[in-house]
Design a protein around this motif. Sequence first.
Motif, PDB file in Angstrom:
ATOM      1  N   THR A 141       0.813  -1.227   0.000  1.00  0.00           N
ATOM      2  CA  THR A 141       0.000   0.000   0.000  1.00  0.00           C
ATOM      3  C   THR A 141       0.842   1.271   0.000  1.00  0.00           C
ATOM      4  N   GLU A 142       2.079   1.182   0.487  1.00  0.00           N
ATOM      5  CA  GLU A 142       2.944   2.359   0.529  1.00  0.00           C
ATOM      6  C   GLU A 142       3.408   2.796  -0.865  1.00  0.00           C
ATOM      7  N   ILE A 143       3.556   1.830  -1.789  1.00  0.00           N
ATOM      8  CA  ILE A 143       4.123   2.184  -3.100  1.00  0.00           C
ATOM      9  C   ILE A 143       3.282   1.779  -4.305  1.00  0.00           C
ATOM     10  N   LYS A 144       2.256   0.964  -4.120  1.00  0.00           N
ATOM     11  CA  LYS A 144       1.561   0.448  -5.307  1.00  0.00           C
ATOM     12  C   LYS A 144       0.965   1.556  -6.177  1.00  0.00           C
ATOM     13  N   HIS A 145       0.592   2.667  -5.587  1.00  0.00           N
ATOM     14  CA  HIS A 145       0.041   3.780  -6.372  1.00  0.00           C
ATOM     15  C   HIS A 145       1.125   4.468  -7.221  1.00  0.00           C
ATOM     16  N   LEU A 146       2.398   4.166  -6.945  1.00  0.00           N
ATOM     17  CA  LEU A 146       3.505   4.754  -7.699  1.00  0.00           C
ATOM     18  C   LEU A 146       3.967   3.856  -8.852  1.00  0.00           C
ATOM     19  N   LEU A 147       3.424   2.641  -8.920  1.00  0.00           N
ATOM     20  CA  LEU A 147       3.879   1.662  -9.898  1.00  0.00           C
ATOM     21  C   LEU A 147       2.982   1.622 -11.135  1.00  0.00           C
ATOM     22  N   ARG A 148       3.600   1.263 -12.230  1.00  0.00           N
ATOM     23  CA  ARG A 148       2.874   0.929 -13.451  1.00  0.00           C
ATOM     24  C   ARG A 148       2.562  -0.561 -13.332  1.00  0.00           C
ATOM     25  N   ILE A 149       1.349  -0.929 -13.108  1.00  0.00           N
ATOM     26  CA  ILE A 149       1.025  -2.338 -12.861  1.00  0.00           C
ATOM     27  C   ILE A 149       0.399  -2.946 -14.122  1.00  0.00           C
ATOM     28  N   SER A 150       1.104  -3.922 -14.694  1.00  0.00           N
ATOM     29  CA  SER A 150       0.579  -4.634 -15.851  1.00  0.00           C
ATOM     30  C   SER A 150       0.402  -6.118 -15.539  1.00  0.00           C
ATOM     31  N   LYS A 151       0.825  -6.519 -14.344  1.00  0.00           N
ATOM     32  CA  LYS A 151       0.659  -7.883 -13.849  1.00  0.00           C
ATOM     33  C   LYS A 151       0.399  -7.744 -12.361  1.00  0.00           C
ATOM     34  N   ASN A 152      -0.566  -8.485 -11.851  1.00  0.00           N
ATOM     35  CA  ASN A 152      -0.982  -8.260 -10.471  1.00  0.00           C
ATOM     36  C   ASN A 152      -1.077  -9.566  -9.675  1.00  0.00           C
ATOM     37  N   PRO A 153       0.052 -10.285  -9.496  1.00  0.00           N
ATOM     38  CA  PRO A 153      -0.008 -11.511  -8.698  1.00  0.00           C
ATOM     39  C   PRO A 153      -0.289 -11.201  -7.232  1.00  0.00           C
ATOM     40  N   GLN A 154      -0.891 -12.141  -6.539  1.00  0.00           N
ATOM     41  CA  GLN A 154      -1.292 -11.925  -5.159  1.00  0.00           C
ATOM     42  C   GLN A 154      -0.411 -12.630  -4.137  1.00  0.00           C
ATOM     43  N   GLY A 155       0.462 -13.522  -4.568  1.00  0.00           N
ATOM     44  CA  GLY A 155       1.317 -14.252  -3.639  1.00  0.00           C
ATOM     45  C   GLY A 155       2.336 -13.335  -2.982  1.00  0.00           C
ATOM     46  N   PHE A 156       3.190 -13.938  -2.188  1.00  0.00           N
ATOM     47  CA  PHE A 156       4.226 -13.178  -1.496  1.00  0.00           C
ATOM     48  C   PHE A 156       5.456 -12.980  -2.381  1.00  0.00           C
ATOM     49  N   SER A 157       6.306 -12.054  -1.976  1.00  0.00           N
ATOM     50  CA  SER A 157       7.398 -11.584  -2.817  1.00  0.00           C
ATOM     51  C   SER A 157       8.763 -12.180  -2.498  1.00  0.00           C
ATOM     52  N   PHE A 158       9.079 -12.325  -1.224  1.00  0.00           N
ATOM     53  CA  PHE A 158      10.445 -12.712  -0.858  1.00  0.00           C
ATOM     54  C   PHE A 158      10.535 -14.214  -0.683  1.00  0.00           C
ATOM     55  N   MET A 159      11.361 -14.811  -1.412  1.00  0.00           N
ATOM     56  CA  MET A 159      12.330 -14.435  -2.406  1.00  0.00           C
ATOM     57  C   MET A 159      11.785 -14.799  -3.781  1.00  0.00           C
ATOM     58  N   SER A 160      12.351 -14.242  -4.802  1.00  0.00           N
ATOM     59  CA  SER A 160      11.836 -14.458  -6.146  1.00  0.00           C
ATOM     60  C   SER A 160      12.064 -15.895  -6.608  1.00  0.00           C
ATOM     61  N   GLY A 161      10.967 -16.585  -6.864  1.00  0.00           N
ATOM     62  CA  GLY A 161      11.058 -17.935  -7.409  1.00  0.00           C
ATOM     63  C   GLY A 161      11.642 -17.938  -8.808  1.00  0.00           C
ATOM     64  N   HIS A 162      11.296 -16.920  -9.601  1.00  0.00           N
ATOM     65  CA  HIS A 162      11.852 -16.808 -10.955  1.00  0.00           C
ATOM     66  C   HIS A 162      13.378 -16.685 -10.900  1.00  0.00           C
ATOM     67  N   ALA A 163      13.870 -15.809 -10.031  1.00  0.00           N
ATOM     68  CA  ALA A 163      15.321 -15.597  -9.926  1.00  0.00           C
ATOM     69  C   ALA A 163      16.007 -16.832  -9.354  1.00  0.00           C
ATOM     70  N   THR A 164      15.426 -17.428  -8.327  1.00  0.00           N
ATOM     71  CA  THR A 164      16.032 -18.597  -7.687  1.00  0.00           C
ATOM     72  C   THR A 164      16.109 -19.772  -8.648  1.00  0.00           C
ATOM     73  N   THR A 165      14.980 -20.132  -9.215  1.00  0.00           N
ATOM     74  CA  THR A 165      14.937 -21.328 -10.052  1.00  0.00           C
ATOM     75  C   THR A 165      15.717 -21.154 -11.349  1.00  0.00           C
ATOM     76  N   SER A 166      15.612 -19.998 -11.983  1.00  0.00           N
ATOM     77  CA  SER A 166      16.346 -19.813 -13.242  1.00  0.00           C
ATOM     78  C   SER A 166      17.854 -19.796 -13.008  1.00  0.00           C
ATOM     79  N   THR A 167      18.303 -19.216 -11.898  1.00  0.00           N
ATOM     80  CA  THR A 167      19.734 -19.220 -11.582  1.00  0.00           C
ATOM     81  C   THR A 167      20.184 -20.627 -11.209  1.00  0.00           C
ATOM     82  N   PHE A 168      19.427 -21.281 -10.365  1.00  0.00           N
ATOM     83  CA  PHE A 168      19.711 -22.655  -9.946  1.00  0.00           C
ATOM     84  C   PHE A 168      19.856 -23.537 -11.191  1.00  0.00           C
TER      85      PHE A 168
END
Length: 185
Positions: free
Chosen positions: A90-117
């Motif tokens: 809520t502190e920053i979402k009004h400042l973002l350009r949102i084109s994708k709106n997933p509802q899950g949690f953020s930390f840590m990035s599964g995309h970054a973890t799995t693709s690097t792994f």
Amino acid sequence: MDDIIQIDKNIVVFLNNLGTDQWDPFWLGITNQFNWSPLFILVLFLVVKAYGWKRGGFMIFVLILLVAFSDQFTNLIKNSVQRLRPNNDTEIKHLLRISKNPQGFSFMSGHATTSTFFSVFVILLLRDKYKYIYFILIWPLVFAYSRLYLGVHFPIDILVGVIIGFTLANIYYFFFKKADKKLFT
């Protein structure tokens, strides 16, 4: 720690706002795992070409286990930490350009973890067979940036995901080599 979190938020807002409507479809395509299927098929082909069907098949099985483990591991961390995604903060979402709106949690990035792994493990498997295999590292970098561009992860989520992915790949490779030696030598 509050200063680091604020810097993290400021960076994601800055990077997200560099985007334009014109580039959104491109980055939405980049962030979709299915669109990377040709890369996965190439890796499978290179593994089988380098090691044959029997040993290569074992390596492919190990890669499938790697992805499943990484997915479950990141979900465990996300559900334990429960950091909101930037698009839900809520502190920053009004400042973002949102084109994708997933509802899950953020930390840590599964995309970054799995693709690097995956990428680092593939490099460890194939570095002696293909000198250009290191180019596969482009994938996790572009894939991870797409998450920042879309405002669905914070930079710390990405950085920790890359570090964890790199670390897990090396640990996984260590144990893989032991199993490979027992089975194929």
